[in-house]
Scaffold this active site. Sequence first.
Site, mmCIF file in Angstrom:
data_model
loop_
_atom_site.group_PDB
_atom_site.id
_atom_site.type_symbol
_atom_site.label_atom_id
_atom_site.label_comp_id
_atom_site.label_asym_id
_atom_site.label_seq_id
_atom_site.Cartn_x
_atom_site.Cartn_y
_atom_site.Cartn_z
ATOM 1 N N GLY A 37 0.840 -1.009 -0.059
ATOM 2 C CA GLY A 37 -0.098 -0.067 -0.054
ATOM 3 C C GLY A 37 0.624 1.346 -0.137
ATOM 4 O O GLY A 37 2.067 1.316 0.470
ATOM 5 N N SER A 38 0.264 2.385 -0.758
ATOM 6 C CA SER A 38 1.042 3.464 -0.439
ATOM 7 C C SER A 38 0.926 4.499 0.871
ATOM 8 O O SER A 38 -0.122 3.693 1.744
ATOM 9 C CB SER A 38 0.628 4.523 -1.830
ATOM 10 N N GLY A 39 1.549 5.449 1.036
ATOM 11 C CA GLY A 39 1.772 5.896 2.469
ATOM 12 C C GLY A 39 2.745 5.649 3.419
ATOM 13 O O GLY A 39 2.789 6.104 4.420
ATOM 14 N N HIS A 40 3.736 4.869 2.784
ATOM 15 C CA HIS A 40 4.861 4.580 3.740
ATOM 16 C C HIS A 40 6.252 5.130 2.943
ATOM 17 O O HIS A 40 7.278 4.707 3.198
ATOM 18 C CB HIS A 40 5.164 3.025 3.780
ATOM 19 N N LYS A 49 5.812 -7.673 2.593
ATOM 20 C CA LYS A 49 5.740 -7.305 4.037
ATOM 21 C C LYS A 49 4.624 -7.949 4.508
ATOM 22 O O LYS A 49 3.748 -8.318 3.778
ATOM 23 C CB LYS A 49 5.456 -5.819 4.475
ATOM 24 N N ASP A 83 -1.236 -8.425 0.946
ATOM 25 C CA ASP A 83 0.050 -8.328 0.274
ATOM 26 C C ASP A 83 0.673 -9.734 0.087
ATOM 27 O O ASP A 83 0.898 -10.096 -1.040
ATOM 28 C CB ASP A 83 1.004 -7.838 1.044
ATOM 29 N N HIS A 98 -0.212 1.167 9.796
ATOM 30 C CA HIS A 98 -1.365 1.567 9.179
ATOM 31 C C HIS A 98 -2.263 2.114 10.436
ATOM 32 O O HIS A 98 -3.421 2.319 10.369
ATOM 33 C CB HIS A 98 -2.067 0.554 8.386
#
Lengths: 332, 332
Positions: free
Chosen positions: B53-56, B104, B109, B219
């Site tokens: 996921g994006s945001g990391h 991860k 995922d 998250h």
Amino acid sequence: MKKLINKPEDVLADALKGVSEAHPELRVDHQHRVIYRAQPKDHGKVALISGGGSGHEPLHGGFVGVGMLDAACCGEVFTSPTPDQMVEATTVVDQGAGVLHIVKNYTGDVMNFEMAGEMAAADSGVRVETVVTDDDVAVQDSTWTAGRRGVGVTVLLEKIVGAAAEEGRDLDAVLDLSKRINAQGRSMGMALTSCTVPAAGKPTFDLPEDQMEMGVGIHGEPGRKRVPLAGAAEIAEQLVDPILSDLDFQGGPSIVMLSGLGGTPLIELYLLYGEVAVLLEKAGVQVARTLVGDYITSLDMAGASVTVLKADDEILRLWDAPVKTAGLRWGL
Amino acid sequence: MKKLINKPEDVLADALKGVSEAHPELRVDHQHRVIYRAQPKDHGKVALISGGGSGHEPLHGGFVGVGMLDAACCGEVFTSPTPDQMVEATTVVDQGAGVLHIVKNYTGDVMNFEMAGEMAAADSGVRVETVVTDDDVAVQDSTWTAGRRGVGVTVLLEKIVGAAAEEGRDLDAVLDLSKRINAQGRSMGMALTSCTVPAAGKPTFDLPEDQMEMGVGIHGEPGRKRVPLAGAAEIAEQLVDPILSDLDFQGGPSIVMLSGLGGTPLIELYLLYGEVAVLLEKAGVQVARTLVGDYITSLDMAGASVTVLKADDEILRLWDAPVKTAGLRWGL
């Protein structure tokens, strides 16, 4: 106030401990609060010093190292370092070729660096020259400044002029180049939120949930105007237009930096940069090099600033030269 | 919600535009949302892919380049990329020597990468192996995970295993090393504030002004416990103790990363690292390399995580090998 700190009055001293632990390649003088390049290039290189209040990291301590600064004087948060810190640093780094002081245009910094330059010259015969950066197009004078404020161009200047000094240029040449870089750079910033100075314990200013501050200063000084919260495309316009109105960037390559102010995540910075790039292209600005990330910050403030520097082949070559600092590194 | 975005549903697409503008040395496939190393080393190198996921950010797109990843698959914010993105990336980067998927440990995922590996093998005959990272000592299972969560060690693994692949090691050797790195790394994080997912428009969780979340997930998943706000020295203890209780780091060098979560400024990260370093030294951990900054983040969350990796001379040599990515760069 929620911060990863111990006592508010110990923030700088404690952070410097972390810097020396994380970077054995630097030498930290905890008494004078100066960060030095540990292994100076000892063959008569012009030495570069900068400094200012803390809270703008990686500026300036993160830019000490091969190809950039020889030393950074760290003031308390948002407070100018004292002349004695600057005299100490100036005397330590001088290799006989003189020292350039790189000073952001804030009243306290300018005054203290001026005093320190005179003292170092009088006491130790060091030749000191000074460049004052004043690239912020937002306001003419401000709470802390007569004339324009010095902001993002300082990062680019430290890199480019650092490379020139590393090549062995003399103090006059280094000084000329530094003034040219400052004259060719323009910046504009904006805040979504205030920052909180640890010693104050509360936000520096109030900014309602539906508003933003255009042209904010890096200490939370008021900008041009408080406007309704807008999307990234409109924010980009409000940042880029004043920059392009202030200087003609056409007819040559430019270096563009989009810096976060400390509390904004990288995904938002890249998103905003996408909008900035579209506007620059439309305006005929040829972006040759780009830097997106946190480079000149305001503690935990959410927001960003844009800096555009009119470059040329020589400036690009100096930009690309090897650099090894905590905050910028390539080629080494 | 105050963010530098346009529409919440366009955050990833818009951010990828910024990435491709800022990094001409990368190739961004905007349709599949994959970031590629633009000039693959075309002589049968094992290819490395990660994603999530994006945001990391900078994880994972910021780690694509020479000496690290060949491609990163970008999911929507905090959402797994889809198998078709991964199949596309796997097929594109394969040079005949096979592909390592670095995943991860989050349910979506793991499932999607597994499906993609099987599809790429069946459709194109690509040999795919997978390493799943699960270094987070905070909790055994979580909202999004069976078993431990994969966090900071992923950054170190991508660097070290990326160097091994660059040297020309085969897929078995690369896979073995990647499993060893994961087994030798441990992480623990903490949050001072929640993050805000753009599509949600409000903080993921409530955290009172006088409390912090120890062991928070990237998250915003709940951690071990919610405890009264404390100073950096005590926070460091609460991060380091669970790591050192979980694995014996004595008797060899270690690599330590202190990563901000996105909303915490660098001065606080260095300050916290100073406290972490004291505790590691007391415990007899020999810190050979250090990384302090934003490397694996959670949007605008304020807080930090610590990762300790038990290394050896070979791992340090691979760590020091040249790397050229947006998020980590040296030697090139």
